[in-house]
Structure formats: structure tokens, C-alpha cells
Design an enzyme around this catalytic site. Structure first.
Site: not given
Length: 411
Positions: A163, A302, A313, A334, A339, A398
């Protein structure tokens, strides 16, 4: 003196619009780009919704024969690149082709092609597998095909960091120009991973929402959030050295001033509990921009809508900015776009650019019941006017990948 790098063109392919103007208008209005999945049968899958690109005609951007030799993620990348170059006004025929590069990433690459060709292998045998299978599937092909399309012989790479992919691509392209490796870069991300196999993998890992209602499935920072919602498309930028842009009379949209990248080195999917990787990435980006923490007005988070990410976050932002965290605005777009995995940072860099240009902070929609651990200003449900000068775009992937961009209003 460091070479300055500016954004002169943007291109978007997304459910909310197949050009930046339409897409940004939808974002400003807080429109939801998430709908029920139509690209495959979800009867065996727990997740039923996504942000799909519909009515996409690749022959508007390339001939039919060419399009059939590209996976959809590459088609999206080509289309968005054409839009970005057109907006930039760049006449590639007048450029040194070895000074114009491409750095476009994809988190997953041609998984649609992989699934189709595996089925062909099982049903018809290896002799019927397409000779274009490999070049359609591999994730560097977006960068390769863009270069072939426009005759760009300069620095060319592809990034795959889950991502964080597009933020890494843009950040590395930014440094390539600043370090005098290139004068112009085409950069961003593309993704087309709405397949049964992708959904099966993400739902088995309990990362995606199982809420079947498109109006509530993606709700970053809300206490009832239960996972992310996948999207697809592409976000591509034309970036170039400032004097190069001025010399050709380009319309400068915004400036990229900082980039920070770190790795958690902790876990394949979970962030490290102390948040140090994300904190350092933001610190490095702000240091690279040669500004103060208090200069940041807005963070495009994010903000995935997963229980772990949003609280994490929030903590990272508070640990990075201290009291200033409560004075800046944070939103997760998002909530509207879904996403886009490897393409997320591409469209979010474009959103952040438009926010700087127009002095408008986009909202986090579907935020009705804030999580007590998420106590910042997330611009809930309705965007607002704000004269922002510096903004951050965060991406966390990830594998522990963290990539942070700092953008500045030009002028």
C-alpha cells in the site's frame, strides 16, 4: 542548491471520475465511490462491495489490439498518463528522451491475467496459455508500457511495496529529479485487483470489511469500522524540475518538497506497536522539506478503516506532532475512494495537490461515531475551506513499508 521539483500534470482513472476535474469535484462533494461488486460473483466471498471502475473503454487511449495485450492495471496506467501529460502541456518531441523517466508502481500487478491464464492452463493445457501472459502480468509493465508509448528512454523503474507503492514511486521520482538524474518524471501507481482470488486472500486475513452496505462499509476512524474496502484505478503525475517547467511556460500545480521512507522491520502485516517507523518517516519527510512540524496544515491519512490502522496512525501523528496534532486537519479520502492498494498514494497525492491549489480540505465521510482512541480533527462528513500551505500524504504498507510525501502550495 537543491533542484526544486514541481507537479505540472495529473491524471486519474477511478470510479469517481476518469479525469482529475471530475474526480476532484466528487471528492469535494463527499461522494461515495463504493458500490456492490459487479466484476465477479461474490456469493462465496464475505466482502460484497468495492470501488469499481465501470464503463472504462481502453480503446479511447490505445488501439484494440494493443489493449488486448495489457492487463487492466496497465491500461489504467496508460490512460492516466495520457491525461497527465495532456494537462502538463509537455511536448515530448521537444525533450531529450534520456532526461524523461518513468516510475510507476503496482502493489499486485496483473492478477486478473494470472487468474485467467491459470484457468486456461487447467482447462485447455499449457499450449493454450497466452504468449503475452508474462508481460501482461508482471508489475513493472506499467512503467515499461508508458515509456514505450511515449518514447521515454530515461530512468525507468517500478516499485512494489504494497500500500506504500505509489508514495515510494513519487518520492523516488522526486529524488531522481532533485539529484539531476532526470528533468521530468511520469510517476504514480495503478491497480486492478478486483478478483475473487484477491478478495478471498484479504478476507481470509480479516483485513477487509464484511459490511455489505456501500454507505457504511468504509468508515475510517469510526468506532464501528471493521476493515478496508478495495478500490482500483490509477493516479499518475507529471513532475519536473522547476526551471524546466518555467522555461516551457508550464502551469505549475504544486511543489513536492519532502519525502521520508522507513521500514518497521517488525511484522508482515501489523505495524510495530511503538509506531517508530511511521514517526520516523514523517520526521524524515519534514526534515527533507526543511520546514518545521508546525508548518504542516493538513494530513491526507493512510486511514484504511481497519481497527488497527486508524488508531495506530492517530497515535503516530500525535507522537510526531505533539500538541500541533490537534491544530492540523486530518482526513481519510479512502472513505470515498476505497483503498487502491499500490495506486492509493497516486490518487491521494493528486487529492492533496488539489487541496493545496483550491484551499479546500476534503472530508472523511461515514464518520458518525468517532473512536475514543481517534481524537483528532478528521474533517467529518463535510469538507471545508482552509488556506493550507504545506500538506502531508501518508502511506503505510504490508511488510512494514512507510512512505511520506510533503507537498507545498506553489507561489
Amino acid at each position: 542548491m537543491k533542484r526544486r521539483v514541481v507537479i505540472t500534470g495529473t491524471g486519474v482513472i477511478h470510479a469517481l471520475g476518469k479525469d482529475t476535474e471530475t474526480f476532484w469535484s466528487a471528492i469535494k462533494q463527499g461522494k461515495n465511490g463504493i458500490t456492490s461488486v459487479t466484476k465477479f460473483d461474490t456469493s462465496r466471498i464475505d466482502t460484497k462491495v468495492a470501488s469499481e471502475v465501470t464503463d472504462f473503454d481502453p480503446t479511447l487511449y490505445m488501439d484494440k489490439k494493443e489493449s488486448r495485450r495489457m492487463d487492466e492495471f496497465t491500461q489504467y496506467a496508460i490512460a492516466a498518463s495520457l491525461l497527465a501529460i495532456d494537462e502538463s502541456g509537455l511536448d515530448i518531441s521537444k525533450e531529450d528522451p534520456f532526461r524523461v523517466g518513468v516510475l510507476v508502481g503496482s502493489g499486485i500487478g496483473g492478477i486478473q491475467t494470472l487468474e485467467e491464464q491459470k484457468q486456461t492452463l487447467l482447462e485447455k493445457g499449457p499450449s493454450r496459455v497466452s504468449p503475452f501472459f508474462i508481460p501482461m502480468m508482471i508489475s513493472n509493465m506499467a512503467s515499461g508500457q508508458i515509456a514505450i508509448r511515449f518514447g521515454l528512454c530515461g530512468f525507468n523503474e517500478s516499485v512494489t511495496t504494497a500500500c506504500a507503492t505509489a508514495n515510494h514511486a513519487i518520492g523516488d521520482a522526486f529524488h531522481a529529479i532533485r539529484n539531476n538524474v532526470a528533468d521530468v518524471m511520469i510517476t504514480g501507481g495503478a491497480e486492478a485487483a478486483l478478483t475473487e482470488l484477491s478478495f478471498a486472500g484479504f478476507t481470509q486475513s480479516r483485513a477487509m470489511s464484511t459490511d455489505p452496505n456501500p454507505e457504511t462499509a468504509c468508515r475510517p476512524f469510526d468506532k464501528n469500522r471493521d476493515g478496508f474496502i478495495m478500490g482500483e484505478g490509477a493516479g499518475i503525475l507529471v513532475i519536473e524540475e522547476l526551471q524546466h517547467a518555467l522555461d516551457r511556460g508550464a502551469n505549475i500545480l504544486a511543489e513536492i518538497v519532502g519525502y521520508g521512507a522507513t521500514c518497521d522491520a517488525y511484522h508482515i502485516t501489523a505495524p510495530r506497536p511503538d509506531g517508530l517507523g511511521g514517526i520516523k518517516a514523517m520526521q524524515f519527510a519534514i526534515k527533507d522539506a526543511e520546514i518545521q512540524f508546525e508548518d504542516i496544515d493538513y494530513i491526507n491519512a493512510h486511514g484504511t478503516s481497519t481497527p488497527l490502522n486508524d488508531a495506530f496512525e492517530t497515535k503516530v501523528i500525535k507522537d510526531t506532532f505533539g500538541e500541533h496534532a490537534y491544530k492540523l486537519a486530518v482526513s481519510s479520502t479512502k472513505s470515498m475512494t476505497g483503498h487502491l492498494l499500490g495506486a492509493a498514494g497516486g490518487i491521494e497525492a493528486i487529492i492533496t495537490t488539489m487541496a493545496l491549489i483550491e484551499g479546500f480540505i476534503p472530508p472523511t465521510i461515514h464518520l458518525e461515531n468517532p473512536d475514543e482512541e481517534c481524537d483528532l480533527d478528521y474533517v467529518p462528513n463535510v469538507g471545508r475551506d482552509s488556506n493550507i500551505k504545506y500538506a502531508i500524504s501518508n502511506a503505510l504498507g504490508f511488510g512494514g513499508h512507510n512512505a511520506v510525501l510533503v507537498l507545498k502550495k506553489y507561489g
